[in-house]
Design a protein around this motif. Structure first.
Motif, PDB file in Angstrom:
ATOM      1  N   TRP A 229      37.762  39.839  38.439  1.00  0.00           N
ATOM      2  CA  TRP A 229      37.794  41.186  39.021  1.00  0.00           C
ATOM      3  C   TRP A 229      37.037  42.154  38.108  1.00  0.00           C
ATOM      4  O   TRP A 229      36.178  42.914  38.549  1.00  0.00           O
ATOM      5  CB  TRP A 229      39.242  41.648  39.217  1.00  0.00           C
ATOM      6  CG  TRP A 229      39.345  43.025  39.770  1.00  0.00           C
ATOM      7  CD1 TRP A 229      39.226  44.200  39.073  1.00  0.00           C
ATOM      8  CD2 TRP A 229      39.550  43.389  41.128  1.00  0.00           C
ATOM      9  NE1 TRP A 229      39.360  45.268  39.919  1.00  0.00           N
ATOM     10  CE2 TRP A 229      39.573  44.801  41.185  1.00  0.00           C
ATOM     11  CE3 TRP A 229      39.745  42.655  42.303  1.00  0.00           C
ATOM     12  CZ2 TRP A 229      39.767  45.494  42.373  1.00  0.00           C
ATOM     13  CZ3 TRP A 229      39.945  43.353  43.488  1.00  0.00           C
ATOM     14  CH2 TRP A 229      39.947  44.753  43.515  1.00  0.00           C
TER      15      TRP A 229
ATOM     16  N   ARG B 263      40.256  34.556  45.431  1.00  0.00           N
ATOM     17  CA  ARG B 263      39.150  35.040  44.601  1.00  0.00           C
ATOM     18  C   ARG B 263      38.479  33.842  43.932  1.00  0.00           C
ATOM     19  O   ARG B 263      39.129  32.923  43.472  1.00  0.00           O
ATOM     20  CB  ARG B 263      39.694  35.994  43.539  1.00  0.00           C
ATOM     21  CG  ARG B 263      38.651  36.777  42.808  1.00  0.00           C
ATOM     22  CD  ARG B 263      39.287  37.739  41.799  1.00  0.00           C
ATOM     23  NE  ARG B 263      40.309  38.565  42.425  1.00  0.00           N
ATOM     24  CZ  ARG B 263      41.402  38.982  41.800  1.00  0.00           C
ATOM     25  NH1 ARG B 263      41.630  38.678  40.538  1.00  0.00           N
ATOM     26  NH2 ARG B 263      42.283  39.721  42.439  1.00  0.00           N
TER      27      ARG B 263
ATOM     28  N   LYS C 202      41.989  35.044  36.686  1.00  0.00           N
ATOM     29  CA  LYS C 202      41.116  35.620  37.714  1.00  0.00           C
ATOM     30  C   LYS C 202      41.047  37.142  37.648  1.00  0.00           C
ATOM     31  O   LYS C 202      40.198  37.747  38.285  1.00  0.00           O
ATOM     32  CB  LYS C 202      41.529  35.134  39.097  1.00  0.00           C
ATOM     33  CG  LYS C 202      41.164  33.675  39.312  1.00  0.00           C
ATOM     34  CD  LYS C 202      41.349  33.282  40.751  1.00  0.00           C
ATOM     35  CE  LYS C 202      40.908  31.843  40.972  1.00  0.00           C
ATOM     36  NZ  LYS C 202      41.136  31.445  42.362  1.00  0.00           N
ATOM     37  N   ILE C 203      41.905  37.768  36.840  1.00  0.00           N
ATOM     38  CA  ILE C 203      41.778  39.206  36.644  1.00  0.00           C
ATOM     39  C   ILE C 203      40.467  39.510  35.921  1.00  0.00           C
ATOM     40  O   ILE C 203      39.848  40.554  36.121  1.00  0.00           O
ATOM     41  CB  ILE C 203      42.999  39.806  35.896  1.00  0.00           C
ATOM     42  CG1 ILE C 203      43.008  41.328  35.994  1.00  0.00           C
ATOM     43  CG2 ILE C 203      43.035  39.363  34.458  1.00  0.00           C
ATOM     44  CD1 ILE C 203      43.228  41.862  37.374  1.00  0.00           C
TER      45      ILE C 203
ATOM     46  N   HIS D   2      44.334  36.982  44.527  1.00  0.00           N
ATOM     47  CA  HIS D   2      43.731  36.181  43.454  1.00  0.00           C
ATOM     48  C   HIS D   2      43.595  34.711  43.824  1.00  0.00           C
ATOM     49  O   HIS D   2      42.723  34.018  43.294  1.00  0.00           O
ATOM     50  CB  HIS D   2      44.524  36.333  42.149  1.00  0.00           C
ATOM     51  CG  HIS D   2      45.862  35.680  42.179  1.00  0.00           C
ATOM     52  ND1 HIS D   2      46.056  34.372  41.822  1.00  0.00           N
ATOM     53  CD2 HIS D   2      47.072  36.160  42.541  1.00  0.00           C
ATOM     54  CE1 HIS D   2      47.330  34.069  41.957  1.00  0.00           C
ATOM     55  NE2 HIS D   2      47.971  35.130  42.393  1.00  0.00           N
TER      56      HIS D   2
ATOM     57  N   TYR E  49      49.545  38.331  36.446  1.00  0.00           N
ATOM     58  CA  TYR E  49      48.111  38.189  36.293  1.00  0.00           C
ATOM     59  C   TYR E  49      47.766  36.794  35.778  1.00  0.00           C
ATOM     60  O   TYR E  49      48.556  36.154  35.097  1.00  0.00           O
ATOM     61  CB  TYR E  49      47.571  39.222  35.320  1.00  0.00           C
ATOM     62  CG  TYR E  49      47.764  40.642  35.779  1.00  0.00           C
ATOM     63  CD1 TYR E  49      47.012  41.150  36.818  1.00  0.00           C
ATOM     64  CD2 TYR E  49      48.694  41.473  35.158  1.00  0.00           C
ATOM     65  CE1 TYR E  49      47.168  42.456  37.244  1.00  0.00           C
ATOM     66  CE2 TYR E  49      48.861  42.781  35.576  1.00  0.00           C
ATOM     67  CZ  TYR E  49      48.097  43.272  36.613  1.00  0.00           C
ATOM     68  OH  TYR E  49      48.249  44.559  37.032  1.00  0.00           O
TER      69      TYR E  49
END
Length: 90
Positions: free
Chosen positions: A8, A72, A4-5, A69, A1
């Motif tokens: 989300w 993203r 960018k988590i 990601h 991770y």
């Protein structure tokens, strides 16, 4: 991770606030996994109560909830998204 988590998570929170119901909620692990892996179909089929700005909303979610990601948007880009700009009174 990586960082960018958080993008989300932010996308899920905005999704819940806009639609008025728990976003990507599965009754069990299998359903939850299917919702996450098919998030694009889920977003494209959304019919929230508030249809104002629906296409910008869907585009916002597609950018925030991109599975890869690398593709993203980062939080700085996402905060400049037209969906947030249109809905921001300041």
């Amino acid at each position: 991770y990586n960082k960018k988590i958080d993008v989300w998570s932010y996308g899920c929170i905005v999704g819940e606030l806009y639609t008025g119901f728990p976003f990507l909620y599965g009754n069990n692990d299998k359903e939850q996994y299917q919702l996450i892996t098919n998030v694009k179909n889920y977003i494209n089929n959304l019919k929230p109560k508030n249809n104002d700005n629906l296409e910008n909303f869907k585009n916002f979610l597609l950018n925030a909830l991109e599975l890869n990601h690398v593709n993203r948007l980062n939080i700085h880009s996402l905060l400049k998204h037209p969906f947030l700009k249109i809905n921001n009174n300041s």
